[in-house]
Design a protein around this motif. Structure first.
Motif, PDB file in Angstrom:
ATOM      1  N   LEU A  19      46.797  33.037 -29.283  1.00 26.49           N
ATOM      2  CA  LEU A  19      47.395  33.802 -30.431  1.00 26.49           C
ATOM      3  C   LEU A  19      48.339  34.827 -29.827  1.00 26.49           C
ATOM      4  O   LEU A  19      48.134  35.424 -28.818  1.00 26.49           O
ATOM      5  N   LEU A  20      49.502  34.888 -30.478  1.00 21.29           N
ATOM      6  CA  LEU A  20      50.330  36.150 -30.326  1.00 21.29           C
ATOM      7  C   LEU A  20      50.058  37.422 -31.117  1.00 21.29           C
ATOM      8  O   LEU A  20      49.392  37.260 -32.115  1.00 21.29           O
ATOM      9  N   PRO A  73      42.762  33.555 -24.366  1.00 23.89           N
ATOM     10  CA  PRO A  73      42.191  31.993 -24.650  1.00 23.89           C
ATOM     11  C   PRO A  73      42.377  31.731 -26.224  1.00 23.89           C
ATOM     12  O   PRO A  73      42.307  30.422 -26.291  1.00 23.89           O
ATOM     13  N   SER A  74      42.640  32.590 -26.835  1.00 25.07           N
ATOM     14  CA  SER A  74      42.962  32.131 -28.291  1.00 25.07           C
ATOM     15  C   SER A  74      44.253  31.389 -28.479  1.00 25.07           C
ATOM     16  O   SER A  74      44.390  30.658 -29.634  1.00 25.07           O
ATOM     17  N   HIS A  81      45.436  50.211 -28.915  1.00 26.27           N
ATOM     18  CA  HIS A  81      45.465  50.342 -27.537  1.00 26.27           C
ATOM     19  C   HIS A  81      46.829  51.591 -27.363  1.00 26.27           C
ATOM     20  O   HIS A  81      46.694  52.489 -26.635  1.00 26.27           O
ATOM     21  N   VAL A 141      46.091  45.671 -17.120  1.00 28.36           N
ATOM     22  CA  VAL A 141      45.384  45.591 -18.489  1.00 28.36           C
ATOM     23  C   VAL A 141      46.074  44.592 -19.562  1.00 28.36           C
ATOM     24  O   VAL A 141      47.352  44.734 -19.791  1.00 28.36           O
ATOM     25  N   VAL A 142      45.260  43.702 -20.012  1.00 28.48           N
ATOM     26  CA  VAL A 142      45.781  42.645 -21.162  1.00 28.48           C
ATOM     27  C   VAL A 142      45.316  43.083 -22.277  1.00 28.48           C
ATOM     28  O   VAL A 142      43.965  43.068 -22.577  1.00 28.48           O
ATOM     29  N   VAL A 143      46.097  43.082 -23.495  1.00 30.61           N
ATOM     30  CA  VAL A 143      45.812  43.358 -24.716  1.00 30.61           C
ATOM     31  C   VAL A 143      46.245  42.481 -25.326  1.00 30.61           C
ATOM     32  O   VAL A 143      47.416  42.168 -25.846  1.00 30.61           O
ATOM     33  N   CYS A 144      45.448  41.846 -26.439  1.00 31.96           N
ATOM     34  CA  CYS A 144      45.525  40.458 -27.200  1.00 31.96           C
ATOM     35  C   CYS A 144      45.485  40.747 -28.563  1.00 31.96           C
ATOM     36  O   CYS A 144      44.672  41.215 -29.216  1.00 31.96           O
ATOM     37  N   GLU A 145      46.672  40.225 -29.306  1.00 30.59           N
ATOM     38  CA  GLU A 145      46.854  40.385 -30.608  1.00 30.59           C
ATOM     39  C   GLU A 145      46.961  41.758 -31.118  1.00 30.59           C
ATOM     40  O   GLU A 145      46.708  42.907 -30.551  1.00 30.59           O
ATOM     41  N   ARG A 167      45.920  43.845 -33.733  1.00 31.31           N
ATOM     42  CA  ARG A 167      45.161  44.951 -33.745  1.00 31.31           C
ATOM     43  C   ARG A 167      44.739  45.631 -32.554  1.00 31.31           C
ATOM     44  O   ARG A 167      44.850  46.962 -32.465  1.00 31.31           O
ATOM     45  N   ALA A 168      44.628  44.997 -31.825  1.00 31.04           N
ATOM     46  CA  ALA A 168      44.080  45.708 -30.360  1.00 31.04           C
ATOM     47  C   ALA A 168      45.082  46.252 -29.619  1.00 31.04           C
ATOM     48  O   ALA A 168      45.025  47.395 -29.171  1.00 31.04           O
ATOM     49  N   GLU A 202      46.834  41.107 -42.364  1.00 38.15           N
ATOM     50  CA  GLU A 202      46.267  40.089 -41.738  1.00 38.15           C
ATOM     51  C   GLU A 202      45.210  39.100 -42.338  1.00 38.15           C
ATOM     52  O   GLU A 202      45.235  38.022 -42.107  1.00 38.15           O
TER      53      GLU A 202
END
Lengths: 230, 230
Positions: free
Chosen positions: B53-54, B50-51, B78, B67-71, B73-74, B107
Protein backbone atom coordinates in the motif's frame (compact mmCIF):
# COMPACT_ATOMS: atom_id res chain seq x y z
CA UNK A 1 -4.94 16.86 35.23
CA UNK A 2 -6.37 13.37 35.16
CA UNK A 3 -9.74 12.11 34.01
CA UNK A 4 -12.13 11.43 36.89
CA UNK A 5 -14.28 9.03 34.94
CA UNK A 6 -14.08 7.01 31.76
CA UNK A 7 -16.72 5.20 29.74
CA UNK A 8 -15.74 2.63 27.16
CA UNK A 9 -18.18 1.61 24.40
CA UNK A 10 -17.19 -1.72 22.93
CA UNK A 11 -18.18 -5.20 21.84
CA UNK A 12 -16.38 -8.08 23.54
CA UNK A 13 -15.59 -10.00 20.35
CA UNK A 14 -14.74 -7.01 18.15
CA UNK A 15 -10.94 -7.25 17.70
CA UNK A 16 -10.58 -3.44 17.62
CA UNK A 17 -12.40 -3.19 20.94
CA UNK A 18 -10.18 -5.89 22.42
CA UNK A 19 -7.02 -3.98 21.49
CA UNK A 20 -8.16 -0.99 23.50
CA UNK A 21 -9.31 -3.11 26.44
CA UNK A 22 -5.78 -4.51 26.57
CA UNK A 23 -4.26 -1.03 26.38
CA UNK A 24 -6.57 0.28 29.14
CA UNK A 25 -5.70 -2.72 31.28
CA UNK A 26 -1.97 -2.41 30.67
CA UNK A 27 -2.04 1.29 31.57
CA UNK A 28 -4.20 0.46 34.61
CA UNK A 29 -7.09 2.73 33.71
CA UNK A 30 -10.51 2.02 35.22
CA UNK A 31 -13.42 2.34 32.81
CA UNK A 32 -17.14 1.77 32.91
CA UNK A 33 -17.74 -0.69 30.10
CA UNK A 34 -20.81 -0.21 27.91
CA UNK A 35 -21.48 -3.14 25.58
CA UNK A 36 -22.76 -2.19 22.11
CA UNK A 37 -23.84 -4.52 19.35
CA UNK A 38 -21.68 -3.04 16.59
CA UNK A 39 -24.02 -4.25 13.86
CA UNK A 40 -26.84 -2.22 15.44
CA UNK A 41 -25.28 0.98 16.83
CA UNK A 42 -27.44 2.77 19.39
CA UNK A 43 -28.41 6.46 19.14
CA UNK A 44 -26.18 7.06 22.15
CA UNK A 45 -23.20 5.65 20.24
CA UNK A 46 -24.03 7.48 17.01
CA UNK A 47 -24.15 10.75 18.91
CA UNK A 48 -20.62 10.11 20.18
CA UNK A 49 -19.29 8.66 16.92
CA UNK A 50 -21.31 9.46 13.79
CA UNK A 51 -19.60 6.64 11.88
CA UNK A 52 -21.18 4.17 14.33
CA UNK A 53 -17.88 2.29 14.57
CA UNK A 54 -16.43 0.87 17.76
CA UNK A 55 -14.70 1.32 20.12
CA UNK A 56 -15.31 4.75 21.66
CA UNK A 57 -13.68 6.12 24.81
CA UNK A 58 -15.28 9.02 26.72
CA UNK A 59 -13.27 10.82 29.38
CA UNK A 60 -14.63 13.32 31.89
CA UNK A 61 -12.01 15.62 33.37
CA UNK A 62 -11.92 17.51 36.66
CA UNK A 63 -12.37 20.86 34.91
CA UNK A 64 -15.64 19.74 33.32
CA UNK A 65 -14.04 19.00 29.96
CA UNK A 66 -15.24 15.91 28.10
CA UNK A 67 -13.01 14.19 25.57
CA UNK A 68 -14.57 11.74 23.12
CA UNK A 69 -12.07 9.54 21.31
CA UNK A 70 -13.36 7.41 18.45
CA UNK A 71 -11.97 4.17 17.14
CA UNK A 72 -8.82 2.22 17.55
CA UNK A 73 -6.09 4.36 16.01
CA UNK A 74 -7.22 7.59 17.67
CA UNK A 75 -7.66 5.92 21.07
CA UNK A 76 -4.24 4.25 21.01
CA UNK A 77 -2.52 7.52 20.07
CA UNK A 78 -4.53 9.41 22.69
CA UNK A 79 -3.71 6.96 25.49
CA UNK A 80 -0.05 7.20 24.56
CA UNK A 81 -0.16 10.98 24.88
CA UNK A 82 -1.36 10.70 28.49
CA UNK A 83 1.37 10.52 31.14
CA UNK A 84 0.92 6.80 31.75
CA UNK A 85 3.24 3.83 31.73
CA UNK A 86 4.07 1.52 30.16
CA UNK A 87 4.76 3.30 26.90
CA UNK A 88 3.34 1.23 24.07
CA UNK A 89 4.99 2.86 21.09
CA UNK A 90 8.67 1.89 20.96
CA UNK A 91 11.12 4.75 21.46
CA UNK A 92 13.43 4.18 18.44
CA UNK A 93 11.90 5.87 15.38
CA UNK A 94 12.25 2.87 13.08
CA UNK A 95 10.67 0.46 15.56
CA UNK A 96 7.88 2.91 16.27
CA UNK A 97 7.16 3.24 12.55
CA UNK A 98 7.24 -0.54 12.28
CA UNK A 99 4.71 -0.89 15.12
CA UNK A 100 2.38 1.58 13.43
CA UNK A 101 2.80 -0.22 10.12
CA UNK A 102 1.68 -3.47 11.76
CA UNK A 103 -1.31 -1.81 13.43
CA UNK A 104 -2.29 -0.64 9.95
CA UNK A 105 -1.73 -4.13 8.57
CA UNK A 106 -4.57 -5.47 10.69
CA UNK A 107 -6.89 -2.60 9.93
CA UNK A 108 -6.31 -2.50 6.18
CA UNK A 109 -5.42 -6.09 5.30
CA UNK A 110 -6.22 -8.67 7.96
CA UNK A 111 -9.70 -7.24 8.52
CA UNK A 112 -10.60 -7.61 4.86
CA UNK A 113 -8.70 -10.73 3.98
CA UNK A 114 -9.47 -12.80 7.07
CA UNK A 115 -12.14 -11.29 9.33
CA UNK A 116 -14.50 -10.34 6.51
CA UNK A 117 -14.55 -14.00 5.51
CA UNK A 118 -13.83 -16.18 8.51
CA UNK A 119 -15.29 -14.07 11.33
CA UNK A 120 -18.15 -12.92 9.16
CA UNK A 121 -19.17 -16.49 8.44
CA UNK A 122 -18.59 -17.91 11.91
CA UNK A 123 -19.60 -14.96 14.13
CA UNK A 124 -21.35 -12.11 12.36
CA UNK A 125 -23.86 -14.20 10.47
CA UNK A 126 -24.92 -15.75 13.77
CA UNK A 127 -25.11 -12.40 15.56
CA UNK A 128 -27.09 -10.82 12.74
CA UNK A 129 -29.28 -13.83 12.02
CA UNK A 130 -27.91 -14.12 8.49
CA UNK A 131 -28.02 -17.90 8.23
CA UNK A 132 -25.44 -20.67 7.98
CA UNK A 133 -21.77 -20.14 7.07
CA UNK A 134 -20.81 -20.29 3.40
CA UNK A 135 -18.25 -23.05 2.94
CA UNK A 136 -16.37 -21.25 0.13
CA UNK A 137 -15.91 -18.11 2.20
CA UNK A 138 -14.72 -20.19 5.15
CA UNK A 139 -12.18 -21.92 2.93
CA UNK A 140 -10.92 -18.64 1.45
CA UNK A 141 -10.71 -17.06 4.91
CA UNK A 142 -8.73 -20.00 6.30
CA UNK A 143 -6.32 -19.92 3.36
CA UNK A 144 -5.75 -16.22 3.83
CA UNK A 145 -5.31 -16.71 7.59
CA UNK A 146 -2.52 -19.23 6.91
CA UNK A 147 -0.67 -16.65 4.79
CA UNK A 148 -0.96 -14.03 7.51
CA UNK A 149 0.16 -16.43 10.25
CA UNK A 150 3.19 -17.49 8.20
CA UNK A 151 4.07 -13.83 7.83
CA UNK A 152 3.81 -13.16 11.60
CA UNK A 153 5.81 -16.34 12.27
CA UNK A 154 8.56 -15.09 9.95
CA UNK A 155 8.71 -11.78 11.82
CA UNK A 156 8.91 -13.50 15.21
CA UNK A 157 11.77 -15.74 14.10
CA UNK A 158 14.12 -12.77 14.53
CA UNK A 159 12.22 -10.56 16.96
CA UNK A 160 11.13 -10.82 20.59
CA UNK A 161 8.03 -8.79 19.90
CA UNK A 162 6.13 -8.25 16.70
CA UNK A 163 7.63 -4.84 15.89
CA UNK A 164 11.09 -5.53 17.30
CA UNK A 165 12.72 -5.36 20.72
CA UNK A 166 9.92 -4.06 22.86
CA UNK A 167 6.28 -4.86 23.48
CA UNK A 168 4.03 -2.45 21.62
CA UNK A 169 0.52 -1.80 20.41
CA UNK A 170 1.43 -4.00 17.42
CA UNK A 171 1.49 -7.00 19.77
CA UNK A 172 -1.84 -6.02 21.30
CA UNK A 173 -3.49 -5.62 17.90
CA UNK A 174 -2.19 -8.96 16.68
CA UNK A 175 -3.13 -10.77 19.91
CA UNK A 176 -6.59 -9.20 19.94
CA UNK A 177 -7.30 -10.41 16.41
CA UNK A 178 -5.87 -13.88 16.90
CA UNK A 179 -7.69 -14.30 20.22
CA UNK A 180 -11.09 -13.92 18.54
CA UNK A 181 -10.11 -16.38 15.83
CA UNK A 182 -8.84 -18.71 18.55
CA UNK A 183 -12.19 -18.58 20.37
CA UNK A 184 -13.72 -20.10 17.23
CA UNK A 185 -11.03 -22.79 17.22
CA UNK A 186 -9.47 -21.68 13.92
CA UNK A 187 -5.89 -21.34 15.16
CA UNK A 188 -3.53 -24.20 14.41
CA UNK A 189 -0.88 -23.01 16.88
CA UNK A 190 1.36 -26.08 16.48
CA UNK A 191 2.32 -25.00 12.98
CA UNK A 192 3.68 -21.64 14.18
CA UNK A 193 6.03 -22.28 17.12
CA UNK A 194 7.38 -18.71 17.44
CA UNK A 195 3.91 -17.25 17.23
CA UNK A 196 2.69 -19.72 19.83
CA UNK A 197 5.47 -18.83 22.29
CA UNK A 198 4.79 -15.13 21.73
CA UNK A 199 1.05 -15.65 22.30
CA UNK A 200 1.69 -17.55 25.55
CA UNK A 201 3.61 -14.54 26.86
CA UNK A 202 0.90 -12.05 25.85
CA UNK A 203 -1.86 -14.32 27.10
CA UNK A 204 -0.36 -14.49 30.57
CA UNK A 205 -0.37 -10.70 31.03
CA UNK A 206 -2.98 -9.46 33.50
CA UNK A 207 -4.45 -7.12 30.86
CA UNK A 208 -5.38 -10.14 28.77
CA UNK A 209 -7.32 -12.06 31.44
CA UNK A 210 -10.69 -10.33 31.05
CA UNK A 211 -10.70 -11.28 27.35
CA UNK A 212 -10.33 -14.92 28.26
CA UNK A 213 -13.50 -14.74 30.34
CA UNK A 214 -15.65 -13.38 27.50
CA UNK A 215 -18.47 -15.66 26.42
CA UNK A 216 -20.37 -15.48 23.16
CA UNK A 217 -23.85 -16.90 23.81
CA UNK A 218 -24.42 -20.08 21.81
CA UNK A 219 -20.77 -20.57 20.91
CA UNK A 220 -18.51 -22.63 23.14
CA UNK A 221 -14.92 -21.41 23.12
CA UNK A 222 -12.18 -23.69 21.82
CA UNK A 223 -11.09 -26.07 24.61
CA UNK A 224 -7.67 -24.40 24.98
CA UNK A 225 -8.98 -20.81 24.66
CA UNK A 226 -8.48 -19.96 28.34
CA UNK A 227 -5.42 -22.13 28.94
CA UNK A 228 -2.16 -20.25 29.44
CA UNK A 229 -0.26 -23.38 28.44
CA UNK A 230 -1.92 -24.74 25.32
CA UNK B 1 19.32 15.08 14.31
CA UNK B 2 17.67 15.69 10.99
CA UNK B 3 17.22 13.44 7.99
CA UNK B 4 19.66 14.18 5.20
CA UNK B 5 17.53 12.65 2.49
CA UNK B 6 13.94 11.57 2.02
CA UNK B 7 12.27 9.42 -0.64
CA UNK B 8 8.53 9.44 -1.04
CA UNK B 9 6.74 6.60 -2.85
CA UNK B 10 3.33 7.71 -4.01
CA UNK B 11 0.76 7.93 -6.77
CA UNK B 12 -0.37 11.42 -7.75
CA UNK B 13 -4.09 10.65 -7.73
CA UNK B 14 -4.14 8.39 -4.68
CA UNK B 15 -5.88 10.50 -1.99
CA UNK B 16 -3.75 8.98 0.80
CA UNK B 17 -0.60 9.95 -1.09
CA UNK B 18 -1.92 13.48 -1.60
CA UNK B 19 -2.49 13.96 2.13
CA UNK B 20 1.15 13.25 2.84
CA UNK B 21 2.37 15.43 -0.04
CA UNK B 22 0.42 18.29 1.55
CA UNK B 23 1.89 17.55 4.97
CA UNK B 24 5.43 17.38 3.56
CA UNK B 25 4.87 20.66 1.74
CA UNK B 26 3.36 22.39 4.75
CA UNK B 27 6.27 21.29 6.94
CA UNK B 28 8.68 22.33 4.16
CA UNK B 29 10.41 18.99 3.77
CA UNK B 30 12.20 18.22 0.52
CA UNK B 31 11.65 14.73 -0.83
CA UNK B 32 12.61 12.77 -3.90
CA UNK B 33 9.30 11.63 -5.32
CA UNK B 34 9.04 8.12 -6.72
CA UNK B 35 5.83 7.46 -8.61
CA UNK B 36 4.34 3.98 -8.13
CA UNK B 37 1.29 2.53 -9.83
CA UNK B 38 -0.51 1.40 -6.69
CA UNK B 39 -2.43 -1.29 -8.58
CA UNK B 40 0.90 -2.87 -9.61
CA UNK B 41 3.31 -2.43 -6.67
CA UNK B 42 6.97 -2.84 -7.61
CA UNK B 43 9.35 -5.23 -5.83
CA UNK B 44 11.13 -2.15 -4.51
CA UNK B 45 7.90 -0.97 -2.87
CA UNK B 46 6.98 -4.43 -1.55
CA UNK B 47 10.37 -4.69 0.11
CA UNK B 48 9.70 -1.42 1.93
CA UNK B 49 6.04 -2.12 2.65
CA UNK B 50 4.97 -5.77 2.44
CA UNK B 51 1.29 -4.74 2.21
CA UNK B 52 2.09 -2.99 -1.08
CA UNK B 53 0.00 0.00 0.00
CA UNK B 54 0.94 3.62 -0.61
CA UNK B 55 2.33 6.02 0.42
CA UNK B 56 5.73 5.16 1.90
CA UNK B 57 8.28 7.62 3.27
CA UNK B 58 11.94 6.62 3.60
CA UNK B 59 14.27 8.80 5.65
CA UNK B 60 18.06 8.53 5.75
CA UNK B 61 19.64 10.07 8.82
CA UNK B 62 23.13 11.47 9.40
CA UNK B 63 24.06 8.56 11.67
CA UNK B 64 23.34 6.03 8.91
CA UNK B 65 19.93 5.11 10.35
CA UNK B 66 17.12 4.51 7.85
CA UNK B 67 13.51 4.97 8.89
CA UNK B 68 10.77 3.47 6.71
CA UNK B 69 7.29 4.78 7.46
CA UNK B 70 4.38 3.06 5.75
CA UNK B 71 0.99 4.47 4.91
CA UNK B 72 -0.96 7.52 5.79
CA UNK B 73 -1.67 7.22 9.52
CA UNK B 74 1.85 6.20 10.46
CA UNK B 75 3.44 8.90 8.29
CA UNK B 76 1.23 11.69 9.66
CA UNK B 77 1.98 10.67 13.26
CA UNK B 78 5.67 10.33 12.48
CA UNK B 79 5.93 13.76 10.84
CA UNK B 80 4.17 15.29 13.83
CA UNK B 81 6.73 13.75 16.16
CA UNK B 82 9.57 15.52 14.32
CA UNK B 83 10.45 19.02 15.56
CA UNK B 84 8.76 20.78 12.64
CA UNK B 85 6.16 23.47 12.37
CA UNK B 86 3.35 23.98 11.80
CA UNK B 87 1.88 21.45 14.20
CA UNK B 88 -0.94 19.66 12.45
CA UNK B 89 -2.65 17.95 15.36
CA UNK B 90 -4.57 20.53 17.40
CA UNK B 91 -3.29 21.11 20.93
CA UNK B 92 -6.60 20.77 22.87
CA UNK B 93 -7.25 17.09 23.56
CA UNK B 94 -10.86 17.10 22.35
CA UNK B 95 -10.00 18.83 19.07
CA UNK B 96 -7.06 16.53 18.52
CA UNK B 97 -9.29 13.49 19.06
CA UNK B 98 -11.82 15.04 16.69
CA UNK B 99 -9.15 15.52 14.02
CA UNK B 100 -8.06 11.91 14.35
CA UNK B 101 -11.70 10.77 14.19
CA UNK B 102 -12.11 12.59 10.88
CA UNK B 103 -8.89 11.15 9.45
CA UNK B 104 -10.35 7.73 10.30
CA UNK B 105 -13.67 8.71 8.69
CA UNK B 106 -11.99 8.98 5.31
CA UNK B 107 -10.02 5.79 5.70
CA UNK B 108 -12.84 3.63 7.02
CA UNK B 109 -15.95 5.18 5.49
CA UNK B 110 -15.35 7.58 2.61
CA UNK B 111 -12.90 5.22 0.94
CA UNK B 112 -15.45 2.41 0.84
CA UNK B 113 -18.64 4.38 0.36
CA UNK B 114 -17.40 6.86 -2.24
CA UNK B 115 -13.95 6.04 -3.66
CA UNK B 116 -14.61 2.34 -4.12
CA UNK B 117 -17.55 3.27 -6.34
CA UNK B 118 -16.94 6.65 -7.94
CA UNK B 119 -13.15 6.67 -8.21
CA UNK B 120 -13.06 3.01 -9.03
CA UNK B 121 -15.40 3.49 -11.97
CA UNK B 122 -13.95 6.76 -13.23
CA UNK B 123 -10.24 6.32 -12.52
CA UNK B 124 -9.18 2.82 -11.50
CA UNK B 125 -10.97 0.97 -14.27
CA UNK B 126 -9.18 3.18 -16.79
CA UNK B 127 -5.80 2.74 -15.09
CA UNK B 128 -6.20 -1.01 -14.85
CA UNK B 129 -7.81 -1.47 -18.25
CA UNK B 130 -10.99 -2.87 -16.69
CA UNK B 131 -13.41 -1.40 -19.21
CA UNK B 132 -16.14 1.21 -19.10
CA UNK B 133 -17.72 2.61 -15.92
CA UNK B 134 -20.77 0.84 -14.51
CA UNK B 135 -23.63 3.32 -14.40
CA UNK B 136 -25.20 1.85 -11.25
CA UNK B 137 -21.96 2.09 -9.30
CA UNK B 138 -21.51 5.68 -10.46
CA UNK B 139 -25.01 6.53 -9.28
CA UNK B 140 -24.51 4.85 -5.90
CA UNK B 141 -21.12 6.57 -5.47
CA UNK B 142 -22.59 9.99 -6.28
CA UNK B 143 -25.44 9.47 -3.85
CA UNK B 144 -23.04 8.50 -1.11
CA UNK B 145 -20.80 11.46 -1.95
CA UNK B 146 -23.74 13.81 -1.44
CA UNK B 147 -24.33 12.40 2.04
CA UNK B 148 -20.69 12.86 2.95
CA UNK B 149 -20.55 16.41 1.57
CA UNK B 150 -23.68 17.38 3.51
CA UNK B 151 -22.03 16.05 6.63
CA UNK B 152 -18.83 18.07 6.06
CA UNK B 153 -20.95 21.14 5.25
CA UNK B 154 -22.78 20.75 8.56
CA UNK B 155 -19.48 20.59 10.45
CA UNK B 156 -18.14 23.71 8.70
CA UNK B 157 -21.26 25.71 9.53
CA UNK B 158 -19.96 26.10 13.06
CA UNK B 159 -16.23 25.57 12.63
CA UNK B 160 -13.40 27.43 10.87
CA UNK B 161 -11.62 24.17 10.13
CA UNK B 162 -12.94 20.66 9.83
CA UNK B 163 -11.96 19.55 13.34
CA UNK B 164 -12.54 22.91 15.04
CA UNK B 165 -10.52 26.06 15.58
CA UNK B 166 -7.24 25.19 13.95
CA UNK B 167 -6.06 23.76 10.66
CA UNK B 168 -5.18 20.09 11.06
CA UNK B 169 -4.47 16.87 9.23
CA UNK B 170 -8.27 16.42 9.09
CA UNK B 171 -8.43 19.33 6.64
CA UNK B 172 -5.61 17.88 4.57
CA UNK B 173 -7.25 14.46 4.40
CA UNK B 174 -10.60 15.91 3.39
CA UNK B 175 -9.06 18.28 0.81
CA UNK B 176 -6.93 15.49 -0.64
CA UNK B 177 -9.97 13.27 -1.16
CA UNK B 178 -12.21 15.99 -2.55
CA UNK B 179 -9.46 17.26 -4.87
CA UNK B 180 -9.27 13.93 -6.69
CA UNK B 181 -13.06 13.82 -7.01
CA UNK B 182 -12.95 17.42 -8.23
CA UNK B 183 -10.43 16.53 -10.94
CA UNK B 184 -13.10 14.20 -12.36
CA UNK B 185 -15.64 17.01 -12.19
CA UNK B 186 -17.85 15.30 -9.62
CA UNK B 187 -17.96 18.15 -7.09
CA UNK B 188 -21.04 20.35 -7.11
CA UNK B 189 -19.42 23.07 -4.98
CA UNK B 190 -22.33 25.52 -5.29
CA UNK B 191 -24.53 23.30 -3.12
CA UNK B 192 -22.08 23.44 -0.22
CA UNK B 193 -21.14 27.09 0.42
CA UNK B 194 -19.21 26.56 3.67
CA UNK B 195 -17.30 23.65 2.18
CA UNK B 196 -16.52 25.73 -0.90
CA UNK B 197 -15.14 28.63 1.15
CA UNK B 198 -13.07 26.21 3.21
CA UNK B 199 -11.72 24.54 0.05
CA UNK B 200 -10.75 27.92 -1.45
CA UNK B 201 -8.62 28.61 1.62
CA UNK B 202 -6.93 25.20 1.52
CA UNK B 203 -6.48 25.36 -2.23
CA UNK B 204 -4.58 28.63 -2.02
CA UNK B 205 -1.96 27.26 0.36
CA UNK B 206 1.45 26.73 -1.25
CA UNK B 207 1.48 23.07 -0.18
CA UNK B 208 -1.56 22.46 -2.39
CA UNK B 209 -0.16 23.90 -5.62
CA UNK B 210 1.76 20.82 -6.82
CA UNK B 211 -1.48 18.80 -6.63
CA UNK B 212 -3.17 21.22 -8.96
CA UNK B 213 -0.49 20.59 -11.58
CA UNK B 214 -0.99 16.81 -11.60
CA UNK B 215 -2.19 15.39 -14.88
CA UNK B 216 -3.79 12.00 -15.40
CA UNK B 217 -3.03 10.95 -18.99
CA UNK B 218 -6.18 10.69 -21.05
CA UNK B 219 -8.38 12.53 -18.55
CA UNK B 220 -8.77 16.27 -18.77
CA UNK B 221 -9.26 17.91 -15.39
CA UNK B 222 -12.51 19.76 -14.65
CA UNK B 223 -12.29 23.31 -16.04
CA UNK B 224 -12.17 24.87 -12.55
CA UNK B 225 -9.78 22.29 -11.08
CA UNK B 226 -6.79 24.63 -10.99
CA UNK B 227 -8.69 27.85 -10.34
CA UNK B 228 -8.28 29.32 -6.88
CA UNK B 229 -11.55 31.22 -7.33
CA UNK B 230 -14.03 28.73 -8.75
Amino acid sequence: MSAIERQFYHFAFDPASRVVRMALGEKKLDVTEIAVKYWAPTDELLKLNPSGLLPVLVENYEDGQTVVVCENRAILEHLEELPLSPRLWPVPMQERAEARRLVGWFERKFDYEVNALLLYEKMEKRLMGHGAPDINNLRAGRESLRDHLSYFESLLETRNWLAGRSMSYADFVCAAHLSVIDYFDEMNWQKYPHLKTWYMVIKSRPCFRPLLNDILPGVTAAAHYKELDF
